[in-house]
Design a protein around this motif. Sequence first.
Motif, PDB file in Angstrom:
ATOM      1  N   GLU A   1       0.839  -1.204   0.000  1.00  0.00           N
ATOM      2  CA  GLU A   1       0.000   0.000   0.000  1.00  0.00           C
ATOM      3  C   GLU A   1       0.874   1.255   0.000  1.00  0.00           C
ATOM      4  OE1 GLU A   1      -3.185   2.274   2.953  1.00  0.00           O
ATOM      5  OE2 GLU A   1      -2.318   0.347   3.519  1.00  0.00           O
ATOM      6  N   GLN A   2       0.559   2.196  -0.887  1.00  0.00           N
ATOM      7  CA  GLN A   2       1.315   3.450  -0.899  1.00  0.00           C
ATOM      8  C   GLN A   2       0.835   4.348   0.231  1.00  0.00           C
ATOM      9  OE1 GLN A   2       0.727   6.306  -4.099  1.00  0.00           O
ATOM     10  NE2 GLN A   2       2.895   6.886  -4.027  1.00  0.00           N
ATOM     11  N   ARG A   3       1.754   4.838   0.991  1.00  0.00           N
ATOM     12  CA  ARG A   3       1.437   5.750   2.082  1.00  0.00           C
ATOM     13  C   ARG A   3       1.327   7.176   1.551  1.00  0.00           C
ATOM     14  NH1 ARG A   3      -0.488   2.926   6.427  1.00  0.00           N
ATOM     15  NH2 ARG A   3       0.641   0.938   6.521  1.00  0.00           N
ATOM     16  N   ARG A   4       0.585   7.990   2.299  1.00  0.00           N
ATOM     17  CA  ARG A   4       0.433   9.396   1.933  1.00  0.00           C
ATOM     18  C   ARG A   4       0.804  10.254   3.136  1.00  0.00           C
ATOM     19  NH1 ARG A   4      -5.223  10.656  -0.216  1.00  0.00           N
ATOM     20  NH2 ARG A   4      -4.303   9.834  -2.147  1.00  0.00           N
TER      21      ARG A   4
ATOM     22  N   GLY B   1       8.870   6.577  -2.131  1.00  0.00           N
ATOM     23  CA  GLY B   1       7.626   6.051  -2.668  1.00  0.00           C
ATOM     24  C   GLY B   1       6.370   6.516  -1.959  1.00  0.00           C
ATOM     25  N   VAL B   2       6.500   7.521  -1.089  1.00  0.00           N
ATOM     26  CA  VAL B   2       5.349   8.065  -0.363  1.00  0.00           C
ATOM     27  C   VAL B   2       4.765   9.224  -1.159  1.00  0.00           C
ATOM     28  CG1 VAL B   2       4.607   9.218   1.765  1.00  0.00           C
ATOM     29  CG2 VAL B   2       6.317   7.381   1.869  1.00  0.00           C
TER      30      VAL B   2
ATOM     31  N   ASP C   1      -1.472   9.416   6.175  1.00  0.00           N
ATOM     32  CA  ASP C   1      -0.984   8.499   7.195  1.00  0.00           C
ATOM     33  C   ASP C   1      -0.103   9.174   8.238  1.00  0.00           C
ATOM     34  OD1 ASP C   1      -1.973   5.877   6.073  1.00  0.00           O
ATOM     35  OD2 ASP C   1      -0.777   6.581   4.366  1.00  0.00           O
ATOM     36  N   PHE C   2       0.656  10.198   7.826  1.00  0.00           N
ATOM     37  CA  PHE C   2       1.534  10.859   8.778  1.00  0.00           C
ATOM     38  C   PHE C   2       1.878  12.263   8.296  1.00  0.00           C
ATOM     39  CE2 PHE C   2       4.312   8.539   5.882  1.00  0.00           C
ATOM     40  CZ  PHE C   2       5.420   9.362   5.695  1.00  0.00           C
ATOM     41  N   LEU C   3       2.605  12.991   9.131  1.00  0.00           N
ATOM     42  CA  LEU C   3       2.933  14.396   8.876  1.00  0.00           C
ATOM     43  C   LEU C   3       4.441  14.583   8.815  1.00  0.00           C
ATOM     44  CD1 LEU C   3       1.945  17.425   8.733  1.00  0.00           C
ATOM     45  CD2 LEU C   3       2.240  17.479  11.213  1.00  0.00           C
TER      46      LEU C   3
ATOM     47  N   LEU D   1       8.963   4.304   6.324  1.00  0.00           N
ATOM     48  CA  LEU D   1      10.147   5.042   5.874  1.00  0.00           C
ATOM     49  C   LEU D   1      11.397   4.312   6.341  1.00  0.00           C
ATOM     50  CD1 LEU D   1       9.150   8.738   6.762  1.00  0.00           C
ATOM     51  CD2 LEU D   1       9.183   7.705   4.476  1.00  0.00           C
ATOM     52  N   ASP D   2      12.417   4.377   5.512  1.00  0.00           N
ATOM     53  CA  ASP D   2      13.721   3.803   5.856  1.00  0.00           C
ATOM     54  C   ASP D   2      14.570   4.898   6.485  1.00  0.00           C
ATOM     55  OD1 ASP D   2      16.206   2.650   6.023  1.00  0.00           O
ATOM     56  OD2 ASP D   2      16.451   2.349   3.863  1.00  0.00           O
TER      57      ASP D   2
END
Length: 335
Positions: A4-7, A29-30, A109-111, A162-163
């Motif tokens: 799933e692609q995160r946003r 890839g976000v 999903d996050f900031l 995230l890496d």
Amino acid sequence: MKVEQRRALALYSGGLDSLLAMKLVKDQGVEVIALNFVSHFFGGENENAQRLCDQIGVKLEYVDFKKEHMEVVKDPANGRGKNMNPCLDCHALMMSYTADYLMKRYEADFLISGEVLNQRPMSQRKDALERVQELSKMDDLIVRPMSAKLLPHTKPIREGWLDIEQLENISGRSRHRQMEMAKAWGIENYPKPAGGCRLTEPNYSRRLKQLEADGMLHHEHSDLFELIRHSRFLRLDEKKYIFMARNQQEEEAVESYADMATFMVEGTSETPGPAILAYGEMTEEDLEIAKQLYSRYSKAKGKVEATMVINKEKVVYPAFDVEELTTKMKAYTMD
């Protein structure tokens, strides 16, 4: 199985740090959406900010939170910086506004925040960043990519969205690493690190404090916040002000607020001079001061009669004692 692609939503001031923070996350890839918060003192549509977002391939959205931010400026729970800047509360407000309204709207999903550890003495110390996170209602969903390796890992990193190895470990005021990153990515014509917030500017803050002392630091008086930025400012008395243009750009700005003027003094072809806007309950003596100011800063220099237009009516004012006006001005605040 397709991952799933995160946003992510990003607080985007228009500066380099927040731009690089978005690029670091997007390259993993976000999907990133840049949020430019618009108050009376910063933010708003900006061609260069849009160009930079286009360059790294992120969508730019503007978020108007003027009324909410005004309340923070008036009464910041965590105090102000050296000037009128309530940085801790301002950052927390942007994040809590995002948590309350924007995360759901954009299904994010996050900031992301472009803050750099120890870059600013008030708002970017480690304890200050932790305090902002505590106030923000964002719980464990804030990532600061520029200093992520130096900060506690939040959920997006712990969960592998995230890496961490692809994020940065920048600390302090130096911009060398940011400039290297910009060069490597071909990012040019980015703003200098001036902050972009007028509340950090000493001269502007002094003027705004004058309005605050007069009880005018309210959303409904926001036109005054612009006028003190675009003109010479003269305080005749409480809630009585004169704004005088110093160049063509300021001339246009002052004239654009003519609807709020008690009276407007404008130039003529006979005696070119500055646009002057008077605000508040003016007396005949105040009008006399405005006429003398116009004459003094017009082609007449106060030495010969000056022709001006006051509320659309042509007026001829005689030569006068300029030294007397200078002495009189010492009783007022003018810069």
